[in-house]
Scaffold this active site. Sequence first.
Site, PDB file in Angstrom:
ATOM      1  CG  LEU A 185      -1.981  -1.087   1.303  1.00 28.23           C
ATOM      2  CD1 LEU A 185      -2.673  -1.056   2.652  1.00 28.23           C
ATOM      3  CD2 LEU A 185      -3.005  -0.904   0.195  1.00 28.23           C
ATOM      4  N   GLY A 186       2.042   1.184   0.585  1.00 36.32           N
ATOM      5  CA  GLY A 186       2.919   2.347   0.646  1.00 36.32           C
ATOM      6  C   GLY A 186       4.227   2.002   1.313  1.00 36.32           C
TER       7      GLY A 186
ATOM      8  N   GLY B 152      10.045   5.849   5.501  1.00 31.34           N
ATOM      9  CA  GLY B 152      11.249   5.724   6.305  1.00 31.34           C
ATOM     10  C   GLY B 152      11.137   4.698   7.416  1.00 31.34           C
ATOM     11  CD  GLN B 153       8.121   5.629  11.817  1.00 31.70           C
ATOM     12  OE1 GLN B 153       7.364   4.805  12.295  1.00 31.70           O
ATOM     13  NE2 GLN B 153       8.139   6.880  12.218  1.00 31.70           N
ATOM     14  N   GLY B 154       9.116   1.865   7.270  1.00 29.70           N
ATOM     15  CA  GLY B 154       8.803   0.515   6.827  1.00 29.70           C
ATOM     16  C   GLY B 154       7.885   0.493   5.620  1.00 29.70           C
TER      17      GLY B 154
ATOM     18  CG  ASP C  64       5.680  13.348  12.264  1.00 33.04           C
ATOM     19  OD1 ASP C  64       5.893  14.500  11.842  1.00 33.04           O
ATOM     20  OD2 ASP C  64       5.950  12.328  11.606  1.00 33.04           O
TER      21      ASP C  64
ATOM     22  CE  LYS D 243       5.392   1.551  10.607  1.00 31.74           C
ATOM     23  NZ  LYS D 243       5.187   2.616  11.600  1.00 31.74           N
TER      24      LYS D 243
END
Length: 749
Positions: A422-423, A426-428, A541, A444
């Site tokens: 799906l996308g 930077g975090q996975g 964030d 994720k």
Amino acid sequence: MVLQLVGHILLFSCLITTAASEAPTAKERCPTKCGNITIPFPFGIGTGCYINNWFEVVCTNRNNNTVPLLKRINLEVISIDEDGVLDVKLPITFWNCNDLKTPQNTATLEGSPFAFSERENKFIAVGCGVLAMISSSKFNGSIGCSAACVSEGTNNVIEGNTICDGMDCCQTSIPSNMQAFNTSFLDIRRDKSEKTCGYAFLVNHTWIRESVENISALHEMTSDVPVVLYWELYPAQMEALGKSADSFASDGIFKSEDRSKNKTDYCATYPNTLSPVNQTKMKCYCMTGFEGNPYLHNGCLDIDECVPSDDYHRCGDDEYCVNTVGSYTCKSKRKKSWVKVVLIGVGNGFGAVLLLLGSWGLFKLVKKRRKIQRKKKFFTRNGGLLLQQQLSSGEVNVEKTKLFNSKELDKATDHFNVDRILGQGGQGTVYKGMLADGKIVAIKKSKIDNEGKIIQFINEVVILSQINHRNIVKLLGCCLETEVPLLVYEFVPNGTLSKYIYDEQEEFPLTWEVRLRIATEIAGALSYLHTSASLPIYHRDIKSTNILLDGRYRAKVADFGTSRSVAIDQTHLTTLVHGTFGYLDPEYFQSSQFSDKSDVYSFGVVLVELLSGQKPISIQRSEEGRRGLATYFMQSMEENALFDIVDARVMREGKREAIIALAELAKRCLNLNGKKRPTMKEVAALLEDIKNSEKASGAHEPDVEEVEYVREVPDQPWELFSTSTCPADFGDPAGLSAIELPLFSNVTQ
């Protein structure tokens, strides 16, 4: 039929024994070859496969061939020998040779554990009346040779040990321990009316003697040539591998008491030649009767001296050879009756069957234990112990957080098929998955490459397990027994808010009423985090790419990797600066102290995005001080030019009083003094008032409960929420928008 089955079993057993006896060259689960070149440890391909960065090898494509490169010195590898030698390719240096170009950079090995072999290499110069010299920091002055002009028609043949005899070609030795050199030329002819072409190179003298037949062939060389390097390891590096120097006699032979220790390899120290710090170097060898890679644990295996050989007979004609560990014995041949032969054959057959069954059972047991140990290793590495501490402290809601097993999630994502992505960020990577009960989820696959990211991962589990709000993405569970940790969320199908702000979407236009509703939902979620959660939570964030829209286009706040819980009586927390350019609180930049008002500032930027339809950082706003949307908006408010930046759709659909009210609220949220900003609870209440005043004045927003959206799967992939880490001090926070453009290159696309 039984005999045939026994025969097959015996053959299979032999194949297993043969395969198991092959000596390893690389570390376990590491590639052993690049193209057709064997890569033995301490060299290696991939993380954890080499002893240090100097020995890292990468595979690359050159001239449609896969070749290995020593990464740090960028030299192509021809072959590697565990005995401390490797062959690489070096370019030829040309001088006055028209279209033949001299390489810009001469290879250097300085600072590395490699040096050019004095014994195996020669410096060769080719040309008519050419003097070629090499200079190096290892010796004073220069070393070189001169080549006289050969008579026309002569075709010198390279024979014996003489590579060149001084006519059109000369050679010289190089100094020991040389790691870098420069080449220079001089025309020594009396008649210099015509330009002479000369070139020189360092080369493996054995290769050139065997590969080049005459001077004419030498003149036609234009490509790289092989050069021999030697490499060294130091005791500290070997101790990390469990290797230490052994005692041995002055003649290099092991003492008898050392042989009784059943050793298969040994290591010895020698005077160091390259590093000025380490006084000794270390080499390892396989003991006599063993072969393999002595730098690996159990890398030396027994040689079967009894394998038939055409040119070597270990035992006499009336004897037969019996292999032993590290050696062999010869036994006398005796005539055996056919009965004994049959009995021995049957016994051996049944023994082989039993051995095979036992080996198979042992293999299954070892495989099961390895799998369990592997899961335990991943559990620990992925922060399982840290999560257990949180569980024991009662911070994680165990009832709402499920621990998934790796097999279940692997099946749900079709083995993490790329078509399910799906996308990425930077975090996975986020995959779409379907659980056994038919429920659609987002999984994720986190990127964990350091301890800080493990803490972020566990932090996200702890934070989301405490939250139950309709406008916050729900965490369903996690899995820690895989190579990288996995988080399982509810599936939010309609992508990020930023997609609808910046690009007009026909299936769901972002009307003024919808913008007001989404802003109110986000504010309500943040107010819940700050005031209604069991412990106050700072998101840290907030941005439009971290706001997702569900099947009914309701806002869902996502990405809690950098969020933090604080004590009820705690007003702020001091941390390294985390966040995304364009949304970060300038006050947080200066003090590194994050408070609930820092989330208010970031939300203020999102409000301005909804009002203006513009990105938080953009090179299209080229005027000084206007690249940052927050600064641009505040300047517009001060200059009474608000409606110059308001989105055209908002101008058409919204009432002037409501737009101004929302702009004034955004202005209060973006106040550089955090104490003067409203709380998120006050922001949520003010947005409700603006929304209600719009409805009371006659404007009507379609009820999202009444609107039916057929789309279950988004046409566009998720924009995976990402977090940037910024330095703690950028000077005057008021100058945030004036930071040079390269800092924003990732967010202005």
